[in-house]
Design an enzyme around this catalytic site. Structure first.
Site, PDB file in Angstrom:
ATOM      1  N   THR A  74      21.128   2.044  15.971  1.00 58.03           N
ATOM      2  CA  THR A  74      19.836   2.391  16.580  1.00 58.03           C
ATOM      3  C   THR A  74      19.650   1.644  17.899  1.00 58.03           C
ATOM      4  O   THR A  74      19.292   2.236  18.917  1.00 58.03           O
ATOM      5  CB  THR A  74      18.683   2.079  15.604  1.00 58.03           C
ATOM      6  OG1 THR A  74      18.879   2.851  14.416  1.00 58.03           O
ATOM      7  CG2 THR A  74      17.333   2.422  16.199  1.00 58.03           C
ATOM      8  N   ASN A 153      25.312  13.028  10.013  1.00 58.76           N
ATOM      9  CA  ASN A 153      25.093  12.187   8.834  1.00 58.76           C
ATOM     10  C   ASN A 153      24.553  12.958   7.634  1.00 58.76           C
ATOM     11  O   ASN A 153      24.655  12.496   6.511  1.00 58.76           O
ATOM     12  CB  ASN A 153      24.158  11.025   9.177  1.00 58.76           C
ATOM     13  CG  ASN A 153      22.908  11.482   9.891  1.00 58.76           C
ATOM     14  OD1 ASN A 153      22.960  12.104  10.951  1.00 58.76           O
ATOM     15  ND2 ASN A 153      21.768  11.191   9.301  1.00 58.76           N
ATOM     16  N   GLN A 181      28.971   7.910  11.989  1.00 55.29           N
ATOM     17  CA  GLN A 181      29.601   8.443  10.766  1.00 55.29           C
ATOM     18  C   GLN A 181      31.081   8.744  10.973  1.00 55.29           C
ATOM     19  O   GLN A 181      31.800   8.963   9.994  1.00 55.29           O
ATOM     20  CB  GLN A 181      28.885   9.728  10.317  1.00 55.29           C
ATOM     21  CG  GLN A 181      27.439   9.542   9.894  1.00 55.29           C
ATOM     22  CD  GLN A 181      27.282   8.811   8.568  1.00 55.29           C
ATOM     23  OE1 GLN A 181      28.224   8.685   7.776  1.00 55.29           O
ATOM     24  NE2 GLN A 181      26.092   8.311   8.309  1.00 55.29           N
ATOM     25  N   SER A 201      28.221   1.360  13.648  1.00 51.34           N
ATOM     26  CA  SER A 201      27.403   0.442  12.870  1.00 51.34           C
ATOM     27  C   SER A 201      28.221  -0.096  11.698  1.00 51.34           C
ATOM     28  O   SER A 201      28.844   0.674  10.965  1.00 51.34           O
ATOM     29  CB  SER A 201      26.167   1.196  12.368  1.00 51.34           C
ATOM     30  OG  SER A 201      25.339   0.336  11.638  1.00 51.34           O
ATOM     31  N   ALA A 202      28.211  -1.422  11.529  1.00 50.99           N
ATOM     32  CA  ALA A 202      29.072  -2.043  10.515  1.00 50.99           C
ATOM     33  C   ALA A 202      28.755  -1.572   9.097  1.00 50.99           C
ATOM     34  O   ALA A 202      29.661  -1.358   8.286  1.00 50.99           O
ATOM     35  CB  ALA A 202      28.959  -3.572  10.602  1.00 50.99           C
ATOM     36  N   THR A 242      21.310 -14.737  20.788  1.00 51.14           N
ATOM     37  CA  THR A 242      22.382 -15.457  20.108  1.00 51.14           C
ATOM     38  C   THR A 242      23.151 -14.526  19.179  1.00 51.14           C
ATOM     39  O   THR A 242      22.550 -13.768  18.415  1.00 51.14           O
ATOM     40  CB  THR A 242      21.790 -16.627  19.304  1.00 51.14           C
ATOM     41  OG1 THR A 242      21.112 -17.496  20.214  1.00 51.14           O
ATOM     42  CG2 THR A 242      22.871 -17.407  18.565  1.00 51.14           C
ATOM     43  N   CYS A 328       9.929  16.736  -0.200  1.00 47.63           N
ATOM     44  CA  CYS A 328       9.172  15.947  -1.174  1.00 47.63           C
ATOM     45  C   CYS A 328       9.780  14.563  -1.403  1.00 47.63           C
ATOM     46  O   CYS A 328       9.102  13.648  -1.832  1.00 47.63           O
ATOM     47  CB  CYS A 328       9.127  16.668  -2.513  1.00 47.63           C
ATOM     48  SG  CYS A 328       9.086  18.436  -2.358  1.00 47.63           S
TER      49      CYS A 328
END
Ligand SMILES: *Cc1c(COP(=O)(O)O)cnc(C)c1O
Length: 405
Positions: A74, A153, A181, A201-202, A242, A328
């Site tokens: 993100t 995804n 993905q 992304s890890a 950091t 839903c």
């Protein structure tokens, strides 16, 4: 076999035990700040980060200097899109993306539209893919960025990124791909695939949550970005803060394992996915595959079951953890925007289930899940008057319903 069974690998993956082992020393013994230049603690941390950077770069065919560490995809998506628009805004303000992108891309684009950018949202085909021709037709004089998801995804459909990248390079337009993905699941090579910016992304590839990165091409062309977070000038000024050393070490180890095991794992998870699909379609009628049969991720199976409700389905298979495209069950009230863009139709969108198969999925689990799904769907359909009518040969499209709906 332990219950519940995890079949939601597109949402997140467990940390591989080998990854955890690599991370552990960096919480206590080797806890240094990678930016501390004056002592052994800092040097050790810096060295561990350098190694991880090499491992990450190697998996995608990049060089270590092209990797900017972030807190996940993100953040990398925000940095890539906003960073390009701020840097190249003089050249133009037009962006090309697609309807079935992840919300992180769509919401970033919406934010930029409010600030004067123009965004073209390509409409995918019924399999959830966009074509090179569509991108070419959408390109304008003032187009500065194409941002497209590599592997979706929700349905696992794979876009022709290499061909789109070639087009972008020919036109001098930058290509950013959300490869969250794709990386670790299918071969990715930023050179051969003509990519300028890419995020991963890890936690989607057996590493820890809260860490990811942005690949930023350094030559042919050299891509420049305006930083979105100011501070100590870490990550060559592109992302201050950091460094999360244990997380980064974990991401590196996870990438190294993916590189070693990619083809073997893809074959194994594809077979398990096919087993699941074959068992379900062998026993149940009115089952539709959402996505592409030819161009799809190995471990993703998204199917819709006519005449049942997603919600009842999920309650029925409560010891198998999966996701649904139904309104839903998700946080928002709209049905999946991905299935919507593929024109799946509300009824099928509401009865869709995404099965995610991954590194730790066993054949026994797949068999259990398949049998459970078959039982539950059969039971729910026994209660469905619509299903009964169809069984009796009634064509539902010709039926006059009372009272609207
Ligand atoms: C998970 C995911 C993201 C978000 O990644 P985070 O690291 O959780 O922020 C973005 N795009 C796709 C395609 C994803 O699957």
């Amino acid at each position: 076999m332990k219950l519940p069974i995890y079949m939601d690998y597109q949402a997140t993956t467990p940390v591989d035990p080998r990854v955890l082992e690599a991370m552990l020393p960096h919480f206590q013994n080797d806890f240094g700040n990678a930016a501390s230049r004056n002592h052994e603690f800092g040097w050790k941390a810096e060295k561990a980060v350098d190694t991880a950077r090499e491992q990450i770069a190697s998996l995608i065919g990049a060089s270590a200097k092209e990797i900017v560490i972030t807190s996940g995809s993100t953040e990398a998506i925000n940095l890539a899109i906003k960073g390009v628009v701020e840097m190249y805004g003089e050249k133009g303000k037009h962006i090309i993306t697609s309807e079935p992108e992840h919300k992180a891309v769509l919401d970033t684009c919406k934010h930029l539209e409010k600030q004067g950018c123009e965004v073209t949202y390509l409409h995918p085909d019924k399999e959830g893919r966009v074509s090179v021709q569509q991108v070419q037709d959408a390109m304008r004089e003032d187009t500065i960025l194409v941002t497209l998801i590599w592997a979706n995804n929700e349905v696992g459909s794979i876009n022709p990124i290499r061909e789109i990248g070639a087009l972008c390079h020919e036109r001098g337009v930058l290509l950013f791909t959300d490869a969250t993905q794709a990386v670790g699941k299918i071969p990715v090579d930023v050179e051969a695939d003509n990519i300028d910016l890419l995020c991963l992304s890890a936690h989607k590839l057996y590493g820890p949550k809260g860490v990811g990165c942005l690949y930023v091409r350094r030559r042919k062309p050299r891509v420049r970005l305006v930083a979105q977070q100011d501070g100590g000038g870490h990550e060559r000024g592109m992302r201050s803060g950091t460094l999360n050393v244990p997380g980064i070490v974990g991401m590196g180890a996870a990438c190294a394992l993916c590189e070693q095991e990619l083809s073997e794992e893809a074959e194994r998870t594809s077979k398990l996915r096919d087993l699941l699909e074959d068992k379900i379609t062998g026993e149940l009628d009115y089952v539709t595959l959402n996505g592409s049969r030819e161009h799809r991720l190995p471990g993703c199976l998204n199917i819709s079951f006519s005449f049942v409700e997603g919600e009842s389905m999920l309650m029925g298979i409560n010891d198998v953890a999966v996701s649904s495209g139904s309104a839903c069950t998700s946080a928002s009230l709209e049905p999946s925007h991905v299935l919507n863009s593929m024109e799946v139709g509300d009824e099928l969108a509401h009865s869709s289930i995404r099965f995610g198969i991954g590194r730790f999925t066993t054949e026994e689990e797949v068999n259990y899940a398949a049998n459970k799904v078959i039982d539950v769907v059969t039971r729910l359909r026994e209660l469905s008057p619509l299903y009964e009518m169809v069984q009796e040969g009634v064509d539902l499209s010709t039926v006059q319903w009372q009272g609207g709906h």
